[in-house]
Design a protein around this motif. Structure first.
Motif, PDB file in Angstrom:
ATOM      1  N   GLU A  73     -42.657  -0.796   9.429  1.00 14.52           N
ATOM      2  CA  GLU A  73     -42.889  -0.005   8.212  1.00 14.52           C
ATOM      3  C   GLU A  73     -42.921   1.489   8.523  1.00 14.52           C
ATOM      4  OE1 GLU A  73     -46.124   0.118   4.528  1.00 14.52           O
ATOM      5  OE2 GLU A  73     -46.401  -1.241   6.216  1.00 14.52           O
ATOM      6  N   LEU A  74     -43.586   1.852   9.638  1.00 16.44           N
ATOM      7  CA  LEU A  74     -43.616   3.265  10.034  1.00 16.44           C
ATOM      8  C   LEU A  74     -42.228   3.767  10.418  1.00 16.44           C
ATOM      9  CD1 LEU A  74     -46.889   3.359  12.151  1.00 16.44           C
ATOM     10  CD2 LEU A  74     -46.539   4.396   9.928  1.00 16.44           C
ATOM     11  N   VAL A  75     -41.446   2.932  11.138  1.00 17.21           N
ATOM     12  CA  VAL A  75     -40.111   3.350  11.554  1.00 17.21           C
ATOM     13  C   VAL A  75     -39.210   3.539  10.346  1.00 17.21           C
ATOM     14  CG1 VAL A  75     -38.044   2.584  12.792  1.00 17.21           C
ATOM     15  CG2 VAL A  75     -40.279   2.337  13.847  1.00 17.21           C
ATOM     16  N   TYR A  80     -37.578   9.670   5.804  1.00 16.75           N
ATOM     17  CA  TYR A  80     -38.186  10.484   4.755  1.00 16.75           C
ATOM     18  C   TYR A  80     -39.089  11.564   5.350  1.00 16.75           C
ATOM     19  CZ  TYR A  80     -40.693  11.677   0.466  1.00 16.75           C
ATOM     20  OH  TYR A  80     -41.238  12.357  -0.574  1.00 16.75           O
ATOM     21  N   ILE A  81     -39.834  11.212   6.412  1.00 17.33           N
ATOM     22  CA  ILE A  81     -40.741  12.189   7.033  1.00 17.33           C
ATOM     23  C   ILE A  81     -39.946  13.310   7.691  1.00 17.33           C
ATOM     24  CG2 ILE A  81     -42.510  12.477   8.804  1.00 17.33           C
ATOM     25  CD1 ILE A  81     -43.317   9.560   8.219  1.00 17.33           C
ATOM     26  N   THR A  82     -38.841  12.958   8.363  1.00 17.77           N
ATOM     27  CA  THR A  82     -38.032  13.997   9.006  1.00 17.77           C
ATOM     28  C   THR A  82     -37.390  14.931   7.981  1.00 17.77           C
ATOM     29  OG1 THR A  82     -36.211  12.396   9.058  1.00 17.77           O
ATOM     30  CG2 THR A  82     -37.555  12.634  11.058  1.00 17.77           C
ATOM     31  N   ARG A 205     -38.827   4.564  -0.288  1.00 18.74           N
ATOM     32  CA  ARG A 205     -38.070   3.807   0.693  1.00 18.74           C
ATOM     33  C   ARG A 205     -36.715   3.440   0.104  1.00 18.74           C
ATOM     34  NH1 ARG A 205     -43.203   1.317   1.194  1.00 18.74           N
ATOM     35  NH2 ARG A 205     -44.189   1.627   3.244  1.00 18.74           N
ATOM     36  N   SER A 206     -35.748   3.278   0.982  1.00 24.04           N
ATOM     37  CA  SER A 206     -34.425   2.864   0.549  1.00 24.04           C
ATOM     38  C   SER A 206     -34.411   1.364   0.248  1.00 24.04           C
ATOM     39  CB  SER A 206     -33.395   3.195   1.640  1.00 24.04           C
ATOM     40  OG  SER A 206     -33.699   2.497   2.836  1.00 24.04           O
ATOM     41  N   GLU A 207     -33.332   0.937  -0.391  1.00 26.64           N
ATOM     42  CA  GLU A 207     -33.207  -0.480  -0.718  1.00 26.64           C
ATOM     43  C   GLU A 207     -33.104  -1.322   0.548  1.00 26.64           C
ATOM     44  OE1 GLU A 207     -29.898  -0.896  -3.281  1.00 26.64           O
ATOM     45  OE2 GLU A 207     -30.812   0.174  -4.960  1.00 26.64           O
TER      46      GLU A 207
END
Length: 467
Positions: A73-75, A80-82, A205-207
């Motif tokens: 989940e973090l990966v 998005y974080i970058t 999140r993406s699909e």
């Protein structure tokens, strides 16, 4: 199995129930067959009976899978974080920000390599199709041309070499991305506050990421079902699956018959295609004859066009003389217009110089204002960091106070339960005493009434004797 995993809820299972066949008139020949068959509910046949994991090893396996799901989940949130590092730079820290920046660069290079590989694949496929078309055309026209085939083979080999080099570089970038993800996860494990903040932020999140998380949850449900299943339940499942395989075999026989029919139809279609190919070859031969005739016709028209061209050259010399005179007059007009426009150009240059000086003045003012704003921003940043430290200290104090508060509340709850139990016991004793006293009083009253009745009867007998 894919349809069954959607029905399994996390940490909850249903009892496996065996359903007997429905009551129907059974003949003597069918009784022996129906004794060995036990029909299962298809919706509950593969569900285990236990609701909780009993062994420590199974609990460890589930804990490892849950930790893996959290890391995945973090990966999946890293892209998005970058893309929004300015938003998360304060809570992540300098080390994590540097790791994420390098990871962002790797993602960019990975995307560029993927695009180049796709373009090279399309180019290679187009070249292969072009080569195939040329070979087919040469085979139909019976004109082998070795030089053209060598050129296409050289271009194909160069494209293939480029594709292989891009694939090797893509593998290297993927390996570097794996190492980068591991380093980022280690840094996040050392910074649990940042990890919790990222999870609580509810980022987009993406699909593909949502589908992957769904697959992970399905895998967790499947593993939980396997760990909860007992050998007896496994035996029942195998019996159920044997019945399903038997039905599948019956279906396969039907499919084989249908495939035979399909093969026969395909053979008929192939024979029709062969006939049409023969017709196409005949038409191509006719086309070759037409091409020969058209070449001769082109030669004749070319000779006629050369004669017409010689006649047109003679006529064009007179036109050229007229056009040259027109060119001379237009050149004089051009010189006059150039002299006129030079004056206007000088005026425009002076205006341009004034505008450039004004722009430079505005730039200097802007730089001065931005310097003042930068100093203000640094002061506010220093205040923010100081307040952040104070907030962390207060949170640590609050945690210690919270633990003490929980202990005090637990002690109070235990004391209250003891007091309530004592009160309930006193109430029970009081109620028992009142009931005993009531029975005793009623007993005393009945006894007194009986003694009074006996006394009255004795007095009445004595009075009658005296008379």
């Amino acid at each position: 199995m894919a349809t069954l995993t959607t029905q399994i809820q996390p940490m909850e299972t249903m009892q496996m129930r065996l359903q007997p066949p429905k009551s129907s008139p059974v003949t003597g020949s069918d009784r022996g067959k129906s004794k060995g068959k036990i029909k299962l509910d298809p919706l509950r046949a593969l569900e285990p009976a236990r609701k909780k994991i009993a062994t420590v090893e199974a609990q460890r396996v589930m804990a490892v899978l849950e930790d893996t799901r959290k890391r995945v989940e973090l990966v999946l949130l890293l892209p998005y974080i970058t893309d929004h590092l300015d938003r998360f730079s304060v809570m992540l820290g300098s080390e994590l920000v540097s790791l994420l920046q390098s990871h962002k660069v790797m993602i960019g290079t990975h995307g560029e390599l993927v695009l180049t590989i796709e373009n090279l694949k399309e180019k290679y496929e187009q070249e292969q199709l072009q080569k195939q078309e040329e070979e087919d055309e040469l085979s139909y026209l019976m004109r082998p041309d070795s030089g053209q085939s060598d050129k296409t083979s050289d271009t194909n080999t160069s494209t293939q070499n480029q594709l292989q080099a891009c694939q090797r570089s893509l593998n290297m970038v993927q390996q570097q991305m794996d190492y980068s993800c591991k380093n980022i996860l280690r840094a996040l494990s050392l910074n649990p506050s940042a990890t919790n903040a990222i999870r609580d932020a509810k980022l987009e999140r993406s699909e593909e990421a949502i589908s992957m998380l769904g697959c992970m949850s399905d895998l967790r449900d499947i593993l939980l079902e396997k760990l909860l299943t007992t050998p007896v339940e496994e035996h029942e499942k195998m019996r159920y699956l044997v019945q399903v395989t038997h039905q599948e075999r019956q279906n396969s026989t039907v499919i084989e018959t249908m495939e035979k029919d399909l093969n026969a139809a395909m053979e008929d279609k192939d024979s029709e295609i062969r006939k049409k190919n023969e017709v196409i070859r005949r038409l191509q031969a006719d086309l070759y004859q037409i091409v020969k005739f058209s070449d001769e016709h082109i030669k004749r028209t070319k000779s006629e066009a050369e004669k017409q061209e010689a006649a047109d050259m003679k006529n064009s010399e007179g036109k050229q003389f007229k056009l040259q005179s027109d060119i001379n007059t237009l050149s004089t007009q051009l010189q006059n217009m150039v002299t006129e426009h030079r004056e206007s150009e000088q005026e425009l240059r002076t205006k341009k110089y004034k505008l450039e000086t004004e722009v430079e003045n505005w730039i200097q003012r802007y730089d001065q204002d931005m310097g003042d704003r930068q100093s203000q921003f640094e002061e506010m940043d220093a205040r923010y960091t100081e307040e952040k430290k104070q907030l962390n200290e207060l949170e640590e104090r609050f945690q210690t106070l919270e633990t003490e508060y929980n202990q005090i509340m637990e002690e109070r709850r235990v004391a209250r339960e003891r007091r309530e139990a004592a009160e309930r016991e006193i109430q029970c004793t009081v109620k028992a005493a009142t009931t005993i006293q009531a029975f005793w009083r009623s007993y005393k009253v009945r006894k007194a009434l009986k003694s009074k009745k006996k006394g009255k009867k004795g007095k009445g007998g004595k009075k009658g004797k005296k008379k």
